[in-house]
Design a protein around this motif. Structure first.
Motif: not given
Length: 250
Positions: A148-152, A154-155, A192, A198, A225
């Protein structure tokens, strides 16, 4: 008469003193009560998110894997690519240049206690994730890895879904070969995820259950996503741990 007047004044003064002391005691009691109420309020406010998190965790733990996170429609079609790197071990600390983001196969580290990452851990954060070269060894052993990337990261809600998905594999059976790990800033040199995606599921397939011809091995990817327990369930059924180069290794 003078003596009586003096006695009366003393009595009045004593009565005033008693009233003053009583008032001071009441005032002190009020202050203490107010302080206690304020302290309880502060503790209560601090405890609310903790209690909420515990309730959320309990709710997620009682939710079926397929019902966690988004529907499988949040994910793209599965793709594969010819794999290489079977049994190609490099010294721990050696940085491997993986062409894919994230990798599904390749050269990797091999050292007890370092690589592969321990079977018991199913969920990692940005603070404690093993190096990619260690996790690729897990892939060789049949693990599915959810990256999982930073979007995940940070959520809070999305990350809770990822953790809940990982905890569904918190068992002692080989079929529980699953790890959720972050794709970090330090991994940017590797590349990336596709735009708008994500989460990535990866697996190192032998090319079929029981297949021993290494030329048939493939890396498997599915990008999403958002976290999807339904997609994970479908993915591990299609690519189980025993469809891998070394399915019996932990």
């Amino acid at each position: 008469m003078a003596k009586t007047a003096k006695t009366d004044r003393q009595a009045v003064i004593e009565q005033m003193r008693k009233k003053q002391k009583s008032a001071e005691r009441r005032r002190g009691t009020v202050i203490v009560v107010v302080c206690v109420l304020v302290a309880l309020a502060i503790v209560g406010i601090a405890a609310v998110p903790i209690i909420k998190d515990k309730l959320d965790e309990r709710e997620l733990s009682n939710t079926a894997l397929a019902d966690l996170g988004s529907a499988a429609s949040a994910c793209e079609k599965i793709t594969t690519k010819k794999a290489e790197g079977n049994q190609e071990h490099v010294p721990v600390g050696t940085e491997v240049d993986y062409p894919d983001s994230p990798p599904a196969f390749g050269k990797h580290w091999n050292e007890a206690g370092v690589a592969p990452a321990p079977f018991a851990r199913k969920f990692y954060t940005t603070e404690d994730r093993p190096e990619i070269e260690a996790l690729v060894h897990n892939l060789e052993h049949g693990y599915t890895i959810l990256w999982y990337d930073e979007t995940i990261a940070d959520d809070d809600d999305a990350l809770a879904d990822v953790q809940a998905i990982a905890e569904k594999f918190d068992g002692d059976s080989l079929r529980d070969k699953f790890i959720a790990a972050p794709w970090q800033k330090s991994d940017d040199d590797e590349g990336t995820f596709p735009e708008g995606q994500h989460v990535a599921l990866t697996h190192w397939s032998a090319g079929g259950v029981g297949e021993t011809d290494t030329t048939k091995q493939v890396g498997v990817w599915q990008y999403c996503s958002a976290p999807s327990g339904e997609a994970v369930e479908d993915f591990v059924k299609k690519y189980p741990y025993f469809d891998s180069p070394e399915p019996d290794a932990m």
